[in-house]
Every structure is written in C-alpha cells, then in structure tokens.
Write a protein that holds these residues in place. Structure first.
Motif, PDB file in Angstrom:
ATOM      1  N   GLU A  75       3.902   5.845  -5.584  1.00  0.00           N
ATOM      2  CA  GLU A  75       3.745   5.933  -7.077  1.00  0.00           C
ATOM      3  C   GLU A  75       2.689   6.727  -7.388  1.00  0.00           C
ATOM      4  O   GLU A  75       2.678   7.576  -8.413  1.00  0.00           O
ATOM      5  CB  GLU A  75       3.394   4.559  -7.733  1.00  0.00           C
ATOM      6  N   LEU A  76       1.584   6.907  -6.797  1.00  0.00           N
ATOM      7  CA  LEU A  76       0.401   7.815  -6.997  1.00  0.00           C
ATOM      8  C   LEU A  76       0.898   9.103  -6.849  1.00  0.00           C
ATOM      9  O   LEU A  76       0.522  10.138  -7.518  1.00  0.00           O
ATOM     10  CB  LEU A  76      -0.678   7.371  -6.183  1.00  0.00           C
ATOM     11  N   LEU A  77       1.609   9.404  -5.756  1.00  0.00           N
ATOM     12  CA  LEU A  77       2.232  10.891  -5.520  1.00  0.00           C
ATOM     13  C   LEU A  77       3.069  11.199  -6.513  1.00  0.00           C
ATOM     14  O   LEU A  77       3.061  12.402  -6.695  1.00  0.00           O
ATOM     15  CB  LEU A  77       2.941  10.974  -3.945  1.00  0.00           C
ATOM     16  N   ASP A  78       3.958  10.562  -7.017  1.00  0.00           N
ATOM     17  CA  ASP A  78       4.906  10.871  -7.918  1.00  0.00           C
ATOM     18  C   ASP A  78       4.041  11.043  -9.344  1.00  0.00           C
ATOM     19  O   ASP A  78       4.444  11.961 -10.068  1.00  0.00           O
ATOM     20  CB  ASP A  78       5.768   9.577  -8.424  1.00  0.00           C
ATOM     21  N   GLU A  79       3.182  10.355  -9.536  1.00  0.00           N
ATOM     22  CA  GLU A  79       2.284  10.642 -10.866  1.00  0.00           C
ATOM     23  C   GLU A  79       1.560  11.686 -10.710  1.00  0.00           C
ATOM     24  O   GLU A  79       1.457  12.683 -11.657  1.00  0.00           O
ATOM     25  CB  GLU A  79       1.342   9.433 -10.859  1.00  0.00           C
ATOM     26  N   ILE A  99       0.782  -1.340  -0.001  1.00  0.00           N
ATOM     27  CA  ILE A  99      -0.045   0.020   0.007  1.00  0.00           C
ATOM     28  C   ILE A  99       1.021   1.336   0.020  1.00  0.00           C
ATOM     29  O   ILE A  99       0.617   2.112  -0.863  1.00  0.00           O
ATOM     30  CB  ILE A  99      -0.751  -0.042   1.044  1.00  0.00           C
ATOM     31  N   ASP A 100       1.745   1.270   0.788  1.00  0.00           N
ATOM     32  CA  ASP A 100       2.996   2.406   0.998  1.00  0.00           C
ATOM     33  C   ASP A 100       3.580   2.621  -0.458  1.00  0.00           C
ATOM     34  O   ASP A 100       3.852   3.811  -0.924  1.00  0.00           O
ATOM     35  CB  ASP A 100       4.028   2.059   1.991  1.00  0.00           C
TER      36      ASP A 100
END
Length: 115
Positions: free
Chosen positions: A106-110, A100-101
C-alpha cells in the motif's frame, strides 16, 4: 546373547563352575575397562542374574521393555505439544508478515501515485 554368555562363564570356570567363571570374566573386564576388580565382579554377577539366567532374564527384559514403551509414549506427548506450539507461533508470525507485506505494498502504491 544372554544364554551363550552364561554357558561361557560356566566353561571359563571349568571344574570350579560359575564362581571361577565370574572371577575370570571380571579379570577380563578389568583389563578392558580399567575399572576396579570389585566393580567388574559385581557387573558380571548382576549380568548373569538379570540378563543371562533363563528364569530371571524374561522378567528383566519385560520390565525393561515396559519402561521404554511408557517413556516413548510420554515423550511423544511432549513432542506433540512442542510441535503444536511451534505451529501456532509460525501461523502467528505468518499473519504478521502478511500484514507487514500488505502495508508495504500500500505504501509503495501511494508513493507511485505521488511520483
């Protein structure tokens, strides 16, 4: 304390011996515990036979100790199984949180790239 208690009961009885000693001991226990005289007398006699008398007290203590050791071994095995299960559960949850982390990173980077 067993042998001392045996002598005490004998001395309590005076010339009457152990029988009177048991009766006096039962009366004393009745005052302290509030149980019936019959229960206290029964406990006093059982105490003398199983714990105080030199010949029978050793046999009684051996059986008592053996039971404790066996119970301790069985409890240790149960505890070990419980701890292994908890450890496995913890590892599984740790892997889930790492996954999950990683997805969060990855979502924050995107999202950072899109801004």
């Amino acid at each position: 304390m067993g042998f001392k208690r045996l002598i005490k009961k004998g001395l309590l009885g005076g010339a009457g011996g152990m029988i009177e000693g048991h009766i006096l001991d039962a009366i004393q226990k009745k005052k302290e515990t509030g149980k019936s005289f019959r229960e206290c007398l029964s406990e006093s006699v059982k105490e003398t036979i199983s714990e105080d008398m030199p010949g029978t007290s050793h046999v009684y203590q051996m059986g008592k100790t053996d039971g404790r050791k066996q119970g301790t071994v069985e409890q240790a095995k149960r505890d070990e199984k419980i701890m292994q299960k908890k450890c496995e559960d913890h590892e599984r949850e740790r892997h889930e949180w790492e996954k999950i982390d990683k997805e969060k990173d990855e979502l924050l980077d995107e999202m950072g790239k899109n801004l």
